[in-house]
Design a protein around this motif. Structure first.
Motif, PDB file in Angstrom:
ATOM      1  N   LEU A 118       0.618  -1.159  -0.024  1.00  0.00           N
ATOM      2  CA  LEU A 118      -0.008  -0.039  -0.011  1.00  0.00           C
ATOM      3  C   LEU A 118       0.955   1.143  -0.095  1.00  0.00           C
ATOM      4  CD1 LEU A 118      -3.042   0.319   0.594  1.00  0.00           C
ATOM      5  CD2 LEU A 118      -2.598   0.436   2.843  1.00  0.00           C
ATOM      6  N   VAL A 119       0.750   1.993  -0.771  1.00  0.00           N
ATOM      7  CA  VAL A 119       1.649   3.327  -1.106  1.00  0.00           C
ATOM      8  C   VAL A 119       0.611   4.656  -1.145  1.00  0.00           C
ATOM      9  CG1 VAL A 119       2.374   2.721  -3.489  1.00  0.00           C
ATOM     10  CG2 VAL A 119       3.898   4.139  -2.123  1.00  0.00           C
ATOM     11  N   GLY A 120       1.068   5.533  -0.796  1.00  0.00           N
ATOM     12  CA  GLY A 120       0.358   6.837  -1.141  1.00  0.00           C
ATOM     13  C   GLY A 120       0.644   7.916  -0.047  1.00  0.00           C
ATOM     14  N   TYR A 121      -0.306   9.041   0.053  1.00  0.00           N
ATOM     15  CA  TYR A 121       0.142  10.129   0.466  1.00  0.00           C
ATOM     16  C   TYR A 121      -0.956  10.743   1.554  1.00  0.00           C
ATOM     17  CZ  TYR A 121       4.061  10.371  -2.447  1.00  0.00           C
ATOM     18  OH  TYR A 121       4.978   9.810  -3.354  1.00  0.00           O
ATOM     19  N   TYR A 122      -0.514  11.417   2.574  1.00  0.00           N
ATOM     20  CA  TYR A 122      -1.657  12.309   3.520  1.00  0.00           C
ATOM     21  C   TYR A 122      -1.564  13.833   2.894  1.00  0.00           C
ATOM     22  CZ  TYR A 122      -4.365  14.442   6.961  1.00  0.00           C
ATOM     23  OH  TYR A 122      -5.327  15.443   7.580  1.00  0.00           O
ATOM     24  N   ALA A 123      -2.460  14.344   2.651  1.00  0.00           N
ATOM     25  CA  ALA A 123      -2.090  15.872   2.581  1.00  0.00           C
ATOM     26  C   ALA A 123      -3.086  16.845   3.390  1.00  0.00           C
ATOM     27  CB  ALA A 123      -2.559  16.368   0.921  1.00  0.00           C
ATOM     28  N   PRO A 124      -2.679  17.603   3.949  1.00  0.00           N
ATOM     29  CA  PRO A 124      -3.542  18.660   4.809  1.00  0.00           C
ATOM     30  C   PRO A 124      -4.676  19.009   3.954  1.00  0.00           C
ATOM     31  CG  PRO A 124      -1.388  19.274   5.087  1.00  0.00           C
ATOM     32  CD  PRO A 124      -1.489  18.161   4.180  1.00  0.00           C
ATOM     33  N   LYS A 125      -6.057  19.356   4.905  1.00  0.00           N
ATOM     34  CA  LYS A 125      -7.314  19.840   4.132  1.00  0.00           C
ATOM     35  C   LYS A 125      -6.954  20.917   3.225  1.00  0.00           C
ATOM     36  CE  LYS A 125     -10.569  18.113   7.242  1.00  0.00           C
ATOM     37  NZ  LYS A 125     -11.688  18.300   8.365  1.00  0.00           N
ATOM     38  N   VAL A 126      -6.075  21.814   3.633  1.00  0.00           N
ATOM     39  CA  VAL A 126      -6.061  23.063   2.883  1.00  0.00           C
ATOM     40  C   VAL A 126      -5.328  22.788   1.634  1.00  0.00           C
ATOM     41  CG1 VAL A 126      -3.719  23.535   3.893  1.00  0.00           C
ATOM     42  CG2 VAL A 126      -5.556  25.445   3.435  1.00  0.00           C
ATOM     43  N   PHE A 127      -4.768  21.890   1.315  1.00  0.00           N
ATOM     44  CA  PHE A 127      -4.070  21.483   0.112  1.00  0.00           C
ATOM     45  C   PHE A 127      -4.998  20.543  -0.807  1.00  0.00           C
ATOM     46  CE2 PHE A 127      -0.436  22.633   2.434  1.00  0.00           C
ATOM     47  CZ  PHE A 127       0.330  23.447   1.710  1.00  0.00           C
ATOM     48  N   GLY A 128      -6.487  20.675  -0.541  1.00  0.00           N
ATOM     49  CA  GLY A 128      -7.216  19.827  -1.282  1.00  0.00           C
ATOM     50  C   GLY A 128      -7.429  20.792  -2.551  1.00  0.00           C
ATOM     51  N   GLY A 129      -7.465  20.184  -3.798  1.00  0.00           N
ATOM     52  CA  GLY A 129      -7.426  20.882  -4.810  1.00  0.00           C
ATOM     53  C   GLY A 129      -6.185  20.789  -5.702  1.00  0.00           C
ATOM     54  N   PRO A 130      -5.144  21.407  -5.118  1.00  0.00           N
ATOM     55  CA  PRO A 130      -3.804  20.972  -5.836  1.00  0.00           C
ATOM     56  C   PRO A 130      -3.527  19.522  -5.664  1.00  0.00           C
ATOM     57  CG  PRO A 130      -3.605  23.001  -4.669  1.00  0.00           C
ATOM     58  CD  PRO A 130      -5.084  22.507  -4.471  1.00  0.00           C
ATOM     59  N   THR A 131      -3.943  18.925  -4.564  1.00  0.00           N
ATOM     60  CA  THR A 131      -3.786  17.318  -4.528  1.00  0.00           C
ATOM     61  C   THR A 131      -5.111  16.782  -3.767  1.00  0.00           C
ATOM     62  OG1 THR A 131      -2.449  15.635  -3.902  1.00  0.00           O
ATOM     63  CG2 THR A 131      -2.604  17.325  -2.471  1.00  0.00           C
ATOM     64  N   ALA A 132      -5.273  15.736  -3.658  1.00  0.00           N
ATOM     65  CA  ALA A 132      -6.178  14.910  -2.760  1.00  0.00           C
ATOM     66  C   ALA A 132      -6.253  15.394  -1.344  1.00  0.00           C
ATOM     67  CB  ALA A 132      -6.306  13.644  -3.065  1.00  0.00           C
ATOM     68  N   ALA A 133      -7.072  16.039  -0.805  1.00  0.00           N
ATOM     69  CA  ALA A 133      -6.998  16.258   0.958  1.00  0.00           C
ATOM     70  C   ALA A 133      -7.056  14.742   1.318  1.00  0.00           C
ATOM     71  CB  ALA A 133      -8.046  17.023   1.120  1.00  0.00           C
ATOM     72  N   GLY A 134      -6.425  14.587   2.768  1.00  0.00           N
ATOM     73  CA  GLY A 134      -6.520  13.533   3.059  1.00  0.00           C
ATOM     74  C   GLY A 134      -5.719  12.139   2.682  1.00  0.00           C
ATOM     75  N   TRP A 135      -5.944  11.027   2.961  1.00  0.00           N
ATOM     76  CA  TRP A 135      -5.247   9.925   2.087  1.00  0.00           C
ATOM     77  C   TRP A 135      -5.541   9.827   0.824  1.00  0.00           C
ATOM     78  CZ3 TRP A 135      -1.281   8.202   4.562  1.00  0.00           C
ATOM     79  CH2 TRP A 135      -1.094   8.284   5.898  1.00  0.00           C
ATOM     80  N   HIS A 136      -4.371   9.402   0.115  1.00  0.00           N
ATOM     81  CA  HIS A 136      -4.784   8.892  -1.538  1.00  0.00           C
ATOM     82  C   HIS A 136      -3.824   7.873  -1.392  1.00  0.00           C
ATOM     83  CE1 HIS A 136      -4.414  10.256  -5.859  1.00  0.00           C
ATOM     84  NE2 HIS A 136      -4.913   8.862  -5.776  1.00  0.00           N
ATOM     85  N   LEU A 137      -4.399   6.657  -1.690  1.00  0.00           N
ATOM     86  CA  LEU A 137      -3.501   5.219  -1.355  1.00  0.00           C
ATOM     87  C   LEU A 137      -3.680   4.438  -2.824  1.00  0.00           C
ATOM     88  CD1 LEU A 137      -4.163   4.304   2.272  1.00  0.00           C
ATOM     89  CD2 LEU A 137      -2.162   5.758   1.337  1.00  0.00           C
ATOM     90  N   HIS A 138      -2.524   3.919  -3.304  1.00  0.00           N
ATOM     91  CA  HIS A 138      -2.659   2.960  -4.144  1.00  0.00           C
ATOM     92  C   HIS A 138      -2.196   1.716  -3.676  1.00  0.00           C
ATOM     93  CE1 HIS A 138      -2.849   5.856  -8.073  1.00  0.00           C
ATOM     94  NE2 HIS A 138      -3.827   6.192  -7.110  1.00  0.00           N
ATOM     95  N   PHE A 139      -2.491   0.481  -4.355  1.00  0.00           N
ATOM     96  CA  PHE A 139      -2.255  -0.933  -3.859  1.00  0.00           C
ATOM     97  C   PHE A 139      -1.503  -1.610  -5.045  1.00  0.00           C
ATOM     98  CE2 PHE A 139      -2.695  -5.398  -3.004  1.00  0.00           C
ATOM     99  CZ  PHE A 139      -2.322  -5.507  -1.941  1.00  0.00           C
ATOM    100  N   LEU A 140      -0.185  -2.255  -4.812  1.00  0.00           N
ATOM    101  CA  LEU A 140       0.326  -3.161  -5.763  1.00  0.00           C
ATOM    102  C   LEU A 140       0.661  -4.509  -5.137  1.00  0.00           C
ATOM    103  CD1 LEU A 140       1.482  -3.724  -8.738  1.00  0.00           C
ATOM    104  CD2 LEU A 140       3.723  -2.653  -7.701  1.00  0.00           C
ATOM    105  N   SER A 141      -0.079  -5.797  -5.788  1.00  0.00           N
ATOM    106  CA  SER A 141       0.518  -6.796  -5.045  1.00  0.00           C
ATOM    107  C   SER A 141       1.684  -7.524  -5.567  1.00  0.00           C
ATOM    108  CB  SER A 141      -0.834  -8.015  -5.677  1.00  0.00           C
ATOM    109  OG  SER A 141      -0.449  -8.342  -6.997  1.00  0.00           O
ATOM    110  N   ASP A 142       2.269  -8.049  -4.896  1.00  0.00           N
ATOM    111  CA  ASP A 142       3.714  -8.624  -4.870  1.00  0.00           C
ATOM    112  C   ASP A 142       3.971  -9.297  -6.250  1.00  0.00           C
ATOM    113  OD1 ASP A 142       4.558  -7.512  -2.356  1.00  0.00           O
ATOM    114  OD2 ASP A 142       5.302  -9.509  -1.887  1.00  0.00           O
ATOM    115  N   ASP A 143       2.795 -10.338  -6.549  1.00  0.00           N
ATOM    116  CA  ASP A 143       2.841 -11.003  -7.901  1.00  0.00           C
ATOM    117  C   ASP A 143       2.467 -10.109  -9.211  1.00  0.00           C
ATOM    118  OD1 ASP A 143       0.132 -10.715  -7.484  1.00  0.00           O
ATOM    119  OD2 ASP A 143      -0.195 -12.950  -7.125  1.00  0.00           O
ATOM    120  N   LEU A 144       2.081  -8.833  -9.042  1.00  0.00           N
ATOM    121  CA  LEU A 144       1.775  -7.958  -9.999  1.00  0.00           C
ATOM    122  C   LEU A 144       0.577  -8.244 -10.636  1.00  0.00           C
ATOM    123  CD1 LEU A 144       5.240  -7.254 -11.770  1.00  0.00           C
ATOM    124  CD2 LEU A 144       4.095  -6.143  -9.684  1.00  0.00           C
ATOM    125  N   ALA A 145      -0.337  -8.978 -10.053  1.00  0.00           N
ATOM    126  CA  ALA A 145      -1.573  -9.399 -10.520  1.00  0.00           C
ATOM    127  C   ALA A 145      -2.709  -8.751 -10.172  1.00  0.00           C
ATOM    128  CB  ALA A 145      -2.034 -10.880 -10.067  1.00  0.00           C
TER     129      ALA A 145
END
Lengths: 239, 239
Positions: free
Chosen positions: A156-183
């Protein structure tokens, strides 16, 4: 000093600017770990260990070996476990992760989450490639395929951005996932991690890079009314 | 690559975080030209030719020679006239400047304005030093002294930020003025330039630096409801 490098803005996708304006090679000059999307919103991107991966809307995952592949919006940083905080638990779900922020006073700073191990459940969506003239992110969000996996090992990889940066980026968590077997991979809507190691890295700097030589970007009509609603509809996880 | 370096956010001032968290010396590592405010909102700051100046709320201007003086919020860049666009007019007022943006497609990018020469009229306000416990920027804005000057020679300096960055910084123009004789300065509410040379410099990067080691910053309650209104009330010029 630690820095998140972001190319493009989330808001520009709402304003239909989905042309690829930075290459994978250029992104990797600024980090080895991150997330993004490809030209025309062609799937969900994950940067891991200095490599780029793409989940397309059929659910397939590709290792991007053509470093000239372009992205309209992406964030990256150099993973530095030596300056990161270890997650104090081996089990956590999305709601618990969000709650734990409050105690750790992470809600006013940018941070990156990287969690590896066993997940009993991961629920993702994958945005589908659009053709020109591009629609708004909001229209695209209404028809995104979703996928689920059980008992899967991955990152699981991604970012947390403070609420005030919502717009330029996603406020709160924005997470992506990649399985080890790339499936299996995608933009995370929900997860339940059952036996994982993880780190949270806090950043001094958020470096916003804009595609200032792109004519469509320069002339776009960035209507910020209801921007928050559009972003919530398209990017919302369990924040 | 050209970069605006910003320490702190405008929004944090609304959330009462006005402690100085960066020194003048540290700011000047990232540029020679810019604007800001000092600890406790002690006046209006101008960086020009690598020097720092402060207009206090009595209207007096000080050359800041103590480089350990601190600021809660400031923006700076290296002035590069060789990569800047020359202003195509020697006369301009605030409203005309704002309108001219549309034609030049400057409204989706960060830019800096630097204009020197004769002004028939400059109208400024200067924020007054606050004591702990700090009030909100909105409360401070209600009682800011204003000053006017006629037929004055000086420099207008500041930034344009795209609307979507309102919150982290001031959306639209945010300009300060400093007279050549150091007798008059402040945050510009209106101006009429009658015989000036000027440049607009466009930036690839907006580097947001946050005071992540400051406990008050980490724990502040950043309520973003009505943030735009609070900022408009406190920072509004003729945008």
């Amino acid at each position: 000093m630690t820095t998140i490098y972001q190319h493009g803005t989330l808001a520009q996708l709402v304003a239909r600017q989905m042309s690829g304006t930075i290459t994978v090679a250029e992104m990797l000059e600024h980090g080895d770990t991150g997330i993004g999307t490809f030209e025309g919103l062609d799937g969900e991107g994950i940067f891991l260990n200095g490599e780029a991966y793409q989940a397309d809307s059929s659910g397939k995952v590709h290792h991007i070996t053509d470093k000239q592949t372009t992205l309209p919006f992406a964030s990256i940083h150099f993973d530095q476990p030596e300056v990161s905080q270890k997650l104090p638990f081996r089990q956590v779900n999305y709601s618990e992760l969000t709650k734990s922020l409050q105690d750790k006073q992470l809600f006013n700073v940018f941070s990156a989450l990287k969690v590896h191990g066993e997940f009993s459940h991961v629920h993702v969506r994958i945005v589908a490639r659009q053709e020109k003239p591009y629609p708004s992110l909001l229209q695209v969000a209404e028809q995104q395929p979703e996928f689920e996996a059980e008992n899967i090992i991955g990152t699981l990889v991604g970012y947390y951005a403070p609420k005030v940066f919502g717009g330029p980026t996603a406020a709160g968590w924005h997470l992506h996932f990649l399985s080890d077997d790339l499936a299996f991979a995608g933009h995370v809507l929900d997860f339940n991690a059952t036996d994982v190691d993880g780190t949270i890295q806090i950043f001094d700097n958020f470096l916003q890079h804009l595609p200032i030589n792109n004519e469509d970007f320069r002339s776009m009509n960035q209507d910020i009314t209801d921007l928050d609603k559009a972003i919530e509809a398209s990017e919302g996880g369990k924040n």
